[in-house]
Design an enzyme around this catalytic site. Structure first.
Site, PDB file in Angstrom:
ATOM      1  N   TYR A   1       0.872  -1.050   0.205  1.00  0.00           N
ATOM      2  CA  TYR A   1      -0.091  -0.054   0.136  1.00  0.00           C
ATOM      3  C   TYR A   1       0.879   1.227   0.171  1.00  0.00           C
ATOM      4  CZ  TYR A   1      -3.610   3.372   1.375  1.00  0.00           C
ATOM      5  OH  TYR A   1      -4.490   4.592   1.621  1.00  0.00           O
TER       6      TYR A   1
ATOM      7  N   HIS B   1      -4.703   5.098  -2.627  1.00  0.00           N
ATOM      8  CA  HIS B   1      -6.224   5.876  -2.612  1.00  0.00           C
ATOM      9  C   HIS B   1      -5.636   7.419  -3.161  1.00  0.00           C
ATOM     10  CE1 HIS B   1      -7.360   2.734   0.131  1.00  0.00           C
ATOM     11  NE2 HIS B   1      -8.626   2.926  -0.657  1.00  0.00           N
TER      12      HIS B   1
HETATM   13  N1  ACO Z   1      -0.413  16.779 -14.565  1.00  0.00           N
HETATM   14  C1  ACO Z   1      -0.261  15.680 -15.684  1.00  0.00           C
HETATM   15  N2  ACO Z   1       0.536  14.819 -15.552  1.00  0.00           N
HETATM   16  C2  ACO Z   1       1.589  14.787 -14.474  1.00  0.00           C
HETATM   17  C3  ACO Z   1       1.616  15.654 -13.508  1.00  0.00           C
HETATM   18  C4  ACO Z   1       0.572  16.776 -13.627  1.00  0.00           C
HETATM   19  N3  ACO Z   1       0.461  17.567 -12.698  1.00  0.00           N
HETATM   20  N4  ACO Z   1       2.459  15.506 -12.532  1.00  0.00           N
HETATM   21  C5  ACO Z   1       3.053  14.305 -13.014  1.00  0.00           C
HETATM   22  N5  ACO Z   1       2.609  13.985 -14.109  1.00  0.00           N
HETATM   23  C6  ACO Z   1       2.872  12.812 -14.929  1.00  0.00           C
HETATM   24  C7  ACO Z   1       3.659  13.304 -16.456  1.00  0.00           C
HETATM   25  O1  ACO Z   1       3.336  12.194 -17.410  1.00  0.00           O
HETATM   26  C8  ACO Z   1       5.083  13.289 -15.735  1.00  0.00           C
HETATM   27  O2  ACO Z   1       6.097  13.326 -16.912  1.00  0.00           O
HETATM   28  P1  ACO Z   1       6.461  14.542 -17.775  1.00  0.00           P
HETATM   29  O3  ACO Z   1       6.993  15.445 -16.543  1.00  0.00           O
HETATM   30  O4  ACO Z   1       7.562  14.127 -18.623  1.00  0.00           O
HETATM   31  O5  ACO Z   1       5.363  14.867 -18.472  1.00  0.00           O
HETATM   32  C9  ACO Z   1       5.141  11.963 -15.054  1.00  0.00           C
HETATM   33  O6  ACO Z   1       3.831  11.870 -14.286  1.00  0.00           O
HETATM   34  C10 ACO Z   1       6.382  11.942 -13.953  1.00  0.00           C
HETATM   35  O7  ACO Z   1       6.360  13.149 -13.332  1.00  0.00           O
HETATM   36  P2  ACO Z   1       7.363  13.209 -12.028  1.00  0.00           P
HETATM   37  O8  ACO Z   1       8.443  14.437 -12.288  1.00  0.00           O
HETATM   38  O9  ACO Z   1       8.016  12.024 -11.618  1.00  0.00           O
HETATM   39  O10 ACO Z   1       6.438  13.562 -10.730  1.00  0.00           O
HETATM   40  P3  ACO Z   1       6.531  14.700  -9.672  1.00  0.00           P
HETATM   41  O11 ACO Z   1       7.957  14.539  -9.215  1.00  0.00           O
HETATM   42  O12 ACO Z   1       6.045  15.868 -10.155  1.00  0.00           O
HETATM   43  O13 ACO Z   1       5.407  14.049  -8.623  1.00  0.00           O
HETATM   44  C11 ACO Z   1       3.171  13.935  -7.648  1.00  0.00           C
HETATM   45  C12 ACO Z   1       3.980  13.950  -9.120  1.00  0.00           C
HETATM   46  C13 ACO Z   1       3.650  12.999  -6.632  1.00  0.00           C
HETATM   47  C14 ACO Z   1       1.949  13.504  -8.126  1.00  0.00           C
HETATM   48  C15 ACO Z   1       3.272  15.289  -7.209  1.00  0.00           C
HETATM   49  O14 ACO Z   1       2.480  16.264  -8.317  1.00  0.00           O
HETATM   50  C16 ACO Z   1       2.771  15.737  -5.791  1.00  0.00           C
HETATM   51  O15 ACO Z   1       3.612  15.645  -4.852  1.00  0.00           O
HETATM   52  N6  ACO Z   1       1.371  16.022  -5.679  1.00  0.00           N
HETATM   53  C17 ACO Z   1       0.960  16.327  -4.321  1.00  0.00           C
HETATM   54  C18 ACO Z   1       1.011  15.043  -3.422  1.00  0.00           C
HETATM   55  C19 ACO Z   1       0.325  14.065  -4.132  1.00  0.00           C
HETATM   56  O16 ACO Z   1      -0.785  14.371  -4.624  1.00  0.00           O
HETATM   57  N7  ACO Z   1       0.739  12.691  -3.953  1.00  0.00           N
HETATM   58  C20 ACO Z   1       0.020  11.734  -4.401  1.00  0.00           C
HETATM   59  C21 ACO Z   1      -1.311  11.247  -3.449  1.00  0.00           C
HETATM   60  S1  ACO Z   1      -1.581   9.784  -3.561  1.00  0.00           S
HETATM   61  C22 ACO Z   1      -0.678   8.885  -2.319  1.00  0.00           C
HETATM   62  O17 ACO Z   1       0.167   9.646  -1.992  1.00  0.00           O
HETATM   63  C23 ACO Z   1      -0.685   7.601  -2.284  1.00  0.00           C
END
Ligand code: ACO
Length: 188
Positions: free
Chosen positions: A102, A146
């Site tokens: 998970y 989730h």
């Molecule tokens: N919109 C669309 N696609 C996205 C986005 C976005 N905002 N962010 C990442 N992706 C996709 C893209 O395809 C991206 O590739 P690209 O940049 O070449 O287009 C790919 O994912 C890889 O992105 P990373 O750079 O590895 O991801 P990042 O380090 O930006 O982290 C994350 C992504 C974790 C979702 C970040 O936005 C975040 O921390 N959000 C807030 C916390 C969160 O919501 N966490 C997930 C909740 S669920 C859980 O924790 C179990």
């Protein structure tokens, strides 16, 4: 007589050339690495998660992490600075010879997003506990998590990494709006 200072020389800042995006330019030059979560840095994990998630994860959740789960909980470092984390727990799979992993938290601070840090953290877990492979004496049946249904970025991120939506749970987040959650899973 007032001292005279030598004229300052400022080296011109190098800028991304051609069509390369600023983000990929930064990513190419950054050192992205990972660190174990230890008693000395667990405070960093709490601070990061307090900034990253609308839910407060109680400290006890981190204490449950035994030796087995250590490879599945990491800080993500950008040039040695902690800017993100992944934290997973182990659950029984369909039977006692399997695990379901998970993903409790995976997040990166806003300024450091789209640099591949979350991908590096997730890949680290997938390399240590491959779906269909062995981890801590059991076969890994699946990884799941989730996501709040409003969290389009997280859903896009997980789908890009081979997870599929397997369910939608109404009322999962009782203190958030929307309350509903997607369940995303990665199977063999
Ligand atoms: N919109 C669309 N696609 C996205 C986005 C976005 N905002 N962010 C990442 N992706 C996709 C893209 O395809 C991206 O590739 P690209 O940049 O070449 O287009 C790919 O994912 C890889 O992105 P990373 O750079 O590895 O991801 P990042 O380090 O930006 O982290 C994350 C992504 C974790 C979702 C970040 O936005 C975040 O921390 N959000 C807030 C916390 C969160 O919501 N966490 C997930 C909740 S669920 C859980 O924790 C179990």
């Amino acid at each position: 007589m007032a001292p005279t200072w030598p004229a300052m020389e400022y080296a011109e800042r190098s800028k991304p050339q051609g069509s390369a995006s600023v983000r990929s330019h930064i990513a190419e030059r950054a050192n992205i690495s990972m660190a174990d979560i230890t008693p000395n840095n667990v405070g960093q994990l709490h601070m990061l998660n307090a900034k990253l998630f609308p839910i407060v994860y109680v400290k006890e959740l981190y204490k449950v992490q035994g030796e087995d789960v250590k490879p599945l909980c990491k800080l993500g470092l950008f040039n040695d600075i902690p800017v993100g984390d992944i934290c997973c727990t182990l659950e029984d799979g369909p039977d006692e010879t399997t695990w379901k992993i998970y993903i409790m938290t995976l997040g990166v601070l806003p300024s450091y997003r789209r640099l591949g840090i979350a991908t590096a953290l997730l890949n680290h877990v997938l390399e240590n506990a491959p779906v269909g492979g062995m981890f801590a004496g059991r076969r890994v049946h699946a990884l799941y998590l989730h996501v709040q249904t409003s969290n389009v970025a997280a859903r896009a991120f997980y789908e890009k990494n081979g997870f599929v939506v397997s369910d939608k749970i109404e009322g999962y987040y009782s203190q958030l709006e929307p309350q509903s959650a997607w369940v995303l899973e990665k199977h063999t």
